[in-house]
Design a protein around this motif. Structure first.
Motif, mmCIF file in Angstrom:
data_model
loop_
_atom_site.group_PDB
_atom_site.id
_atom_site.type_symbol
_atom_site.label_atom_id
_atom_site.label_comp_id
_atom_site.label_asym_id
_atom_site.label_seq_id
_atom_site.Cartn_x
_atom_site.Cartn_y
_atom_site.Cartn_z
ATOM 1 N N HIS A 264 4.519 12.641 4.126
ATOM 2 C CA HIS A 264 6.043 11.769 3.982
ATOM 3 C C HIS A 264 7.417 11.506 4.459
ATOM 4 O O HIS A 264 8.348 11.083 3.715
ATOM 5 C CB HIS A 264 5.866 11.674 2.417
ATOM 6 C CG HIS A 264 4.314 11.134 1.763
ATOM 7 N ND1 HIS A 264 4.171 9.930 1.374
ATOM 8 C CD2 HIS A 264 3.446 11.627 1.425
ATOM 9 C CE1 HIS A 264 2.749 9.950 1.015
ATOM 10 N NE2 HIS A 264 2.457 10.938 0.295
ATOM 11 N N VAL B 179 -4.752 15.286 -0.648
ATOM 12 C CA VAL B 179 -5.115 14.559 0.607
ATOM 13 C C VAL B 179 -3.752 14.941 1.246
ATOM 14 O O VAL B 179 -3.874 14.776 3.234
ATOM 15 C CB VAL B 179 -4.869 13.576 0.238
ATOM 16 C CG1 VAL B 179 -5.562 12.434 -0.059
ATOM 17 C CG2 VAL B 179 -3.604 12.704 -0.772
ATOM 18 N N HIS B 180 -3.602 16.125 1.301
ATOM 19 C CA HIS B 180 -2.028 16.516 2.848
ATOM 20 C C HIS B 180 -2.493 17.995 3.353
ATOM 21 O O HIS B 180 -2.108 19.118 2.707
ATOM 22 C CB HIS B 180 -0.413 16.722 1.250
ATOM 23 C CG HIS B 180 0.343 15.605 0.941
ATOM 24 N ND1 HIS B 180 1.078 15.637 0.366
ATOM 25 C CD2 HIS B 180 -0.715 14.318 1.280
ATOM 26 C CE1 HIS B 180 1.062 13.969 0.206
ATOM 27 N NE2 HIS B 180 0.642 13.391 0.529
ATOM 28 N N HIS C 284 -3.054 6.082 2.274
ATOM 29 C CA HIS C 284 -3.834 6.930 2.557
ATOM 30 C C HIS C 284 -5.341 6.366 2.285
ATOM 31 O O HIS C 284 -6.364 7.347 2.456
ATOM 32 C CB HIS C 284 -3.780 7.881 0.914
ATOM 33 C CG HIS C 284 -2.194 9.175 1.123
ATOM 34 N ND1 HIS C 284 -2.823 9.800 2.007
ATOM 35 C CD2 HIS C 284 -1.174 8.859 0.403
ATOM 36 C CE1 HIS C 284 -1.472 10.780 1.293
ATOM 37 N NE2 HIS C 284 -0.614 9.667 1.100
HETATM 38 ZN ZN LIG Z 1 1.377 11.733 -0.207
#
Ligand SMILES: [Zn+2]
Length: 311
Positions: free
Chosen positions: A138, A131-132, A58
């Motif tokens: 993933h 952050v998603h 990230h």
């Molecule tokens: Zn992540």
């Protein structure tokens, strides 16, 4: 010079002008994608990656060596779904390689091939701390999705280098056979975990849980990418006690203090689990990654079961 000599000379010059068949230069953002490309491409491609499995993908700072790799690439493989959004766009701009820009045949965003989990319903931006923002990126931690990724990579390699189509198809078939043998074995090994609640640090293991039927009850991070506050950890302690959660899994690259605190307060077992190829020594292929994850999880669950039985 007679006509025969002239023809001969022209023929020789043509042979000289043709380069030996150049292997496709593939650059993957992560070591997982590089491992999958290597499995399918073998000696017919040259693979490099930008971020090793020991690092958090990230948060990456672009380096000149990364720009050089992208500049020379014929194919760029990206995880997508926002994983590299903090650094890849700037890198692509600096590298000035039109062949691998988004939309070109030399750019493959694998998130478009797998089906994502946890796609937000409402508007979510990175600015809100998550952050998603485009769903959970993933997905390589689900071996079923790994198969889809390998197929998509094989298809794109074939499109870019049709002369090697047979080799790509042959290696893809071998990879599929290896996974088909292993998947039921891994599922059997992890039946001890079925429907069990587990805590993870980040939401990295969401797809692993989905593939093997265990439940991520909570994360150490209150939101993906946000470190926990003492108040949040205190609530987590209550929850671990109330729901009898026995296992906390986390990537090697996160801070350990929060997990150690939870362990000290509740006795929860903390298991450092590789989240990527290269995350720990000895994990060199996509297959190695799951062999290790399954072995570690199985061992931890057995020990937790033995402890519970001896109480
Ligand atoms: Zn992540």
């Amino acid at each position: 010079m007679n006509i025969l000599n002239r023809l001969l000379c022209a023929g020789l010059c043509l042979v000289c002008a043709l380069p030996a068949h150049a292997a496709l230069r593939v650059v993957a953002t992560t070591q997982d994608l590089a491992a999958l490309a290597q499995a399918v491409g073998g000696d017919d491609i040259r693979v490099q990656y930008l971020v090793p499995g020991t690092r958090d993908p990230h948060f990456v700072s672009a380096r000149p060596s990364m720009i050089r790799k992208v500049y020379r690439a014929d194919l760029l493989l990206a995880v997508g779904a926002g994983l590299e959004v903090g650094w890849l766009p700037a890198l692509l701009e600096s590298a000035r390689n039109g062949a691998v820009q988004p939309g070109a045949p030399g750019y493959l965003d694998l998130s478009t091939t797998v089906g994502l989990l946890d796609v937000p319903r409402g508007p979510v931006t990175r600015a809100m701390g998550d952050v998603h923002a485009q769903g959970n990126p993933h997905y390589w931690l689900d071996p079923r999705r790994g198969l889809r990724m390998a197929r998509a990579i094989a298809e794109r390699l074939t499109q870019l280098d049709p002369a090697q189509a047979a080799g790509f198809a042959q290696r893809l078939a071998a990879f599929e056979a290896q996974m088909a043998e292993a998947l039921p074995r891994w599922r059997t090994a992890l039946t001890v975990l079925r429907d069990q609640p587990v805590i993870s640090y980040h939401t990295s293991f969401r797809y692993l849980a989905d593939a093997f039927g265990f439940r991520i009850a909570a994360q150490v991070e209150p939101k993906p990418g946000i470190a926990p506050s003492p108040a949040y950890l205190a609530r987590l302690v209550q929850r671990i006690r109330r729901e009898h959660i026995g296992l906390l899994i986390m990537e090697p690259y996160y801070e350990r203090r929060s997990a150690q605190y939870l362990q000290a307060q509740t006795g929860i077992r903390v298991l450092i689990l590789p989240q990527s190829v290269g995350a720990l020594p000895g994990i060199e292929t996509y297959f190695d990654l799951f062999e290790r994850i399954v072995a570690e999880l199985e061992k931890a669950e057995r020990e937790i079961g033995q402890q519970a039985a001896s109480r």
